[in-house]
Write an enzyme that holds these catalytic residues in place. Structure first.
Site, short mmCIF file in Angstrom:
data_model
loop_
_atom_site.label_atom_id
_atom_site.label_comp_id
_atom_site.label_asym_id
_atom_site.label_seq_id
_atom_site.Cartn_x
_atom_site.Cartn_y
_atom_site.Cartn_z
N HIS A 123 79.98 76.58 -2.66
CA HIS A 123 81.20 75.84 -2.32
C HIS A 123 82.23 76.04 -3.43
CE1 HIS A 123 83.51 71.88 -2.53
NE2 HIS A 123 83.87 72.38 -1.37
N ASN A 124 83.49 76.32 -3.05
CA ASN A 124 84.56 76.52 -4.05
C ASN A 124 84.07 77.36 -5.23
OD1 ASN A 124 86.17 75.02 -2.38
ND2 ASN A 124 86.36 73.25 -3.74
N GLU B 293 83.01 81.20 -1.34
CA GLU B 293 84.23 80.65 -0.76
C GLU B 293 85.44 81.09 -1.56
OE1 GLU B 293 85.90 76.41 1.00
OE2 GLU B 293 84.23 76.39 -0.42
N ASP C 275 89.52 80.19 -1.64
CA ASP C 275 90.71 79.46 -1.20
C ASP C 275 91.94 80.23 -1.68
OD1 ASP C 275 89.37 77.41 -0.01
OD2 ASP C 275 89.49 76.04 -1.68
N HIS D 292 92.05 75.62 -6.17
CA HIS D 292 91.83 74.47 -5.31
C HIS D 292 93.19 73.82 -5.06
CE1 HIS D 292 89.11 70.76 -4.36
NE2 HIS D 292 89.48 71.42 -3.29
N GLU E 161 89.48 80.66 3.04
CA GLU E 161 90.32 79.51 3.39
C GLU E 161 91.75 79.99 3.12
OE1 GLU E 161 89.47 76.57 4.68
OE2 GLU E 161 87.36 77.16 4.75
#
Length: 767
Positions: A305-306, A335, A337, A350, A384
């Site tokens: 995650h992230n 991931e 973003d 983030h 993302e």
């Protein structure tokens, strides 16, 4: 007591220069760059530093903590300082676990190369050591620590101090007796080999000696038949016991005459029990051993995650290092973003927080370099995308140019599939997960139409041109205008959409809606809160859904400290991608690492058959027949060389206890612990049996934790080891402990006896 490393310390030119010491610049950030004097100690295993040559030195790191050494060009931080320092003079020391990298800049290219070659040589020597060599090196390190005045010999006072460092509380008279027995030269001190004899007397394994005498007719050796019986009856090796006995005698019996006579001495028996063959983790589960030809939805997939964050979720640092670390530990879904950045370059961070930012193209370059170092099976990029049309096109350019052939941009055979491809079929491929315009069927039709129009263009010169009629012209004009207005309204760039093949992100409404409206190549993401409520409300439907479609679970937005949830709850319903904050060590990451330790650490673990069936009746909240309870008996026998909880408290000695935890379906999740042993971390003996009833062992993960008992506050963590039930060996086994960070605590271990009884088996037999 000379070790491999000490032999090289006197002959290798690089190591000789490192022992003299060198002034280098330590770099923590663009603004923090300070000169420090670094020196390899005489033990060849530790590097110390001081503010200047001749200054007060402090330990910096141990060679056993180092994973590798990287060139300056490969350092994100040093590259950002390329205008200040030539990259050839810089290098990075990368540590095991989550310890931050150490970036150093030498005064010349030659000095940098001396340290890089020397450090890598030492790391390679440590990595290649077998169990005996590692023990010899550990003894050598112990001697160096105990020999306070560094004169090559140890007085009894120095030995007493060392015993405290080793977690041993011992009667002074008894300790002095062992000291005198080992002092062959009667000099009142212990030198190298004498210290080895003292250590051997200290570490005599009484419980193993008693076992050996029980299984040996004459108490001196195990004959081939006796050893075969031991392997078959106690170690549950069954039909392979005969062949295995010969192999193990050949591998672990130290004497040539013993090997010739096919017998095993006490030393050989102990070597076997401490080896990988005597480990609790089944060696058959270490390589790729599972069927890798089933659809992706049939596997648990190691997910992050992230991934770009190496700290918390609000102000933490974003770093390419997050991707490197995740990929090197076998993660198969990272991931990314992505947001608009300056100069037309997309950035990764983030959104709507104070986290730092990194270039998207640097992330893609790191993925290219490290994607398949730990596993050759497919890597998923979970995109993302928050970028404008123009920067999405830049993203497409970076993905296609940097990843090249690795990037999957169409179905494997160009045809419409009927199910997800397998990890085996997707070997060496990088898949993009994200939003998509239209369907996979539309894409394949567009490709077909494109190839047909190319054919028509090629044939066009041979065919008579026909002008469209007026109604046709009006229709073409309308379609063209619609297409342009759709493009201006659309947020998603078609070129980026086209890179999403098997992993189209879709919103989840209900299991019925998914079944009626979605395709197998569509994937839904669930917050941990949503997933938990679905498990309670519709556990069986969730299981059936995950048998044909992929699901990704991610931590709650309230976990701003990058804490983790227990992934087991989501694996119980077959969720494939349970994303973890991999930068945060602890129980939850131990469970995740434990599951993915098997199958070559490739990041894919085949789900049990009842989680791969779209008609499955399994519900983890209410498991029914055909599940029959199994009984697990764990006899916790003894511990060996447990580390101190706090090395700064020289006189404190641990009071260890062992806690056995089981994580599985809710009714199987439980724990029990032994009593604590007072003041003995060196060779504690418990001899206690713990008993567990487990209904669905196929989903169970076991965690063995050693803690330091504290009556005033919470017990302190000493070490742990976590593994799947299905990879656990029965019989007398050693469990080699890991730190909170997942790194080895060699030679720390606990010795146990494991027995699994199925419900129908008689339960009268005892240990």
């Amino acid at each position: 007591m000379a070790s491999l490393i000490q032999d090289r310390l006197t002959t290798d030119q690089d190591l000789l220069l490192m022992q003299e010491g060198m002034l280098m610049r330590k770099v923590r950030s663009k603004n923090w760059k300070k000169l420090r004097y670094f020196r390899l100690q005489n033990d060849g295993m530790t590097v110390w530093h001081a503010r200047q040559a001749g200054g007060s030195e402090k330990p910096t790191f141990s060679i056993s903590d180092v994973e590798t050494v990287r060139k300056g060009h490969d350092s994100e931080l040093l590259r950002s300082l390329a205008e200040e320092f030539p990259l050839e003079q810089g290098f990075t020391i990368v540590f095991h676990g989550r310890r931050p990298n150490l970036d150093l800049v030498a005064n010349s290219i030659e000095e940098a190369q001396n340290w890089m070659r020397g450090l890598q040589l030492l790391v390679d020597l440590v990595t290649s050591m077998d169990h005996k060599e590692r023990l010899d090196q550990w003894l050598s390190d112990l001697f160096q620590r105990g020999d306070k005045n560094q004169d090559g010999r140890m007085t009894f006072e120095e030995v007493r101090r060392l015993l405290h460092l080793m977690n041993v509380e011992m009667d002074q008279e008894y300790a002095f007796g062992l000291f005198q027995a080992a002092d062959m030269s009667r000099s009142g001190t212990l030198e190298g080999e004498e210290f080895v004899h003292f250590y051997q007397a200290l570490t005599k394994r009484t419980e193993v000696h008693e076992m050996f005498e029980n299984f040996s007719d004459d108490g001196q050796k195990l004959t081939l038949l006796e050893f075969v019986d031991f392997l078959r009856e106690e170690q549950k090796e069954k039909e392979r016991a005969s062949d295995l006995a010969l192999e193990l005698i050949d591998r672990y019996e130290p004497s040539d005459s013993g090997k010739l006579r096919h017998v095993l001495s006490l030393d050989g028996f102990l070597s076997y029990l401490c080896s990988k063959d005597g480990d609790i983790f089944n060696p058959a589960c270490l390589p790729i051993y599972q069927d890798m030809t089933q659809p992706l939805s049939h596997y648990f997939i190691n997910s992050s995650h992230n991934t770009y964050l190496v700290g918390d979720q609000l102000c933490g640092q974003s770093s390419v290092e997050g991707y490197i670390r995740a990929l090197k530990r076998g993660c198969r879904c990272v991931e990314v973003d992505v947001w608009d950045g300056p100069n037309g370059e997309p950035m990764v961070y983030h959104g709507h927080t104070l986290t730092s930012r990194i270039l998207f193209k640097d992330v893609v370059a790191a993925v290219k370099q490290y994607a398949f170092q730990a596993s050759e099976y497919p890597l998923i990029l979970s995109l993302e995308n928050h970028c404008t049309w123009e920067q999405q096109q830049t993203m497409v350019r970076h993905l296609t140019e940097i990843l090249g052939e690795q990037l999957l941009n169409t179905t494997l055979d160009g045809l419409l599939p009927i199910q997800l491809p397998s990890p085996e079929e997707l070997k060496g491929k990088i898949l993009v997960k994200g939003k998509k315009l239209g369907t996979l069927e539309d894409d394949l039709e567009d490709e077909e139409e494109e190839s047909e129009s190319q054919l028509e263009r090629q044939l066009g010169s041979e065919l008579p041109l026909e002008s469209p009629s007026e109604p046709e012209t009006q229709e073409l004009s309308r379609l063209s205008k619609d297409k342009k207005s759709k493009k201006s309204r659309s947020i998603l760039c078609p070129a980026l959409s086209a890179l999403v093949v098997y992993l189209k992100s879709v919103s989840f409404h209900s299991f019925t809606h998914s079944k009626e409206n979605y395709h197998f190549y569509e994937i839904s993401s669930f917050s941990e809160t949503k997933a938990k409520s679905l498990i309670k409300e519709a556990g069986n439907e969730f299981v059936q859904h995950n048998a044909w479609q992929l699901s990704r679970v991610y931590p709650s937005g309230l976990r701003t400290d990058s804490s983790n949830y227990n992934p087991q709850e989501f694996w119980n319903v077959g969720c494939q991608m349970v994303a973890m904050n991999m930068q945060t060590a602890g129980l939850e990451m131990d469970i995740c690492d434990g599951l993915f330790r098997q199958n070559g650490g490739c990041g894919y673990v085949l789900k049990p058959d009842f989680l791969r069936d779209t008609q499955s009746s399994f519900n983890p909240e209410r498991p029914l027949s055909p599940f029959k309870a199994q009984t697990l008996l764990v006899q916790v026998i003894s511990g060996q060389q447990l580390p101190k909880v706090n090395n700064t408290k020289e006189k404190s000695i641990v009071d260890p206890l062992v806690r056995v935890e089981i994580y599985g379906i809710r009714t199987d999740t439980t724990c029990q612990e032994t009593n604590y042993v007072e003041n003995n971390g060196f060779n504690p003996y418990w001899g206690q049996t713990l008993c567990f009833q487990v209904l669905v062992p196929e989903l169970a993960v076991l965690r063995f934790v050693v803690k330091d008992y504290d009556w005033k506050s919470r017990n302190d963590f000493i070490g742990q080891y976590t593994l799947p039930w299905t990879c656990m060996k029965q019989g007398y086994r050693h469990i080699h402990l890991l730190s909170k960070d997942g790194t080895s605590l060699h030679p720390a271990s606990i010795f146990v006896y494991i027995c699994i009884r199925k419900e129908e088996e008689e339960s009268e037999s005892e240990f």
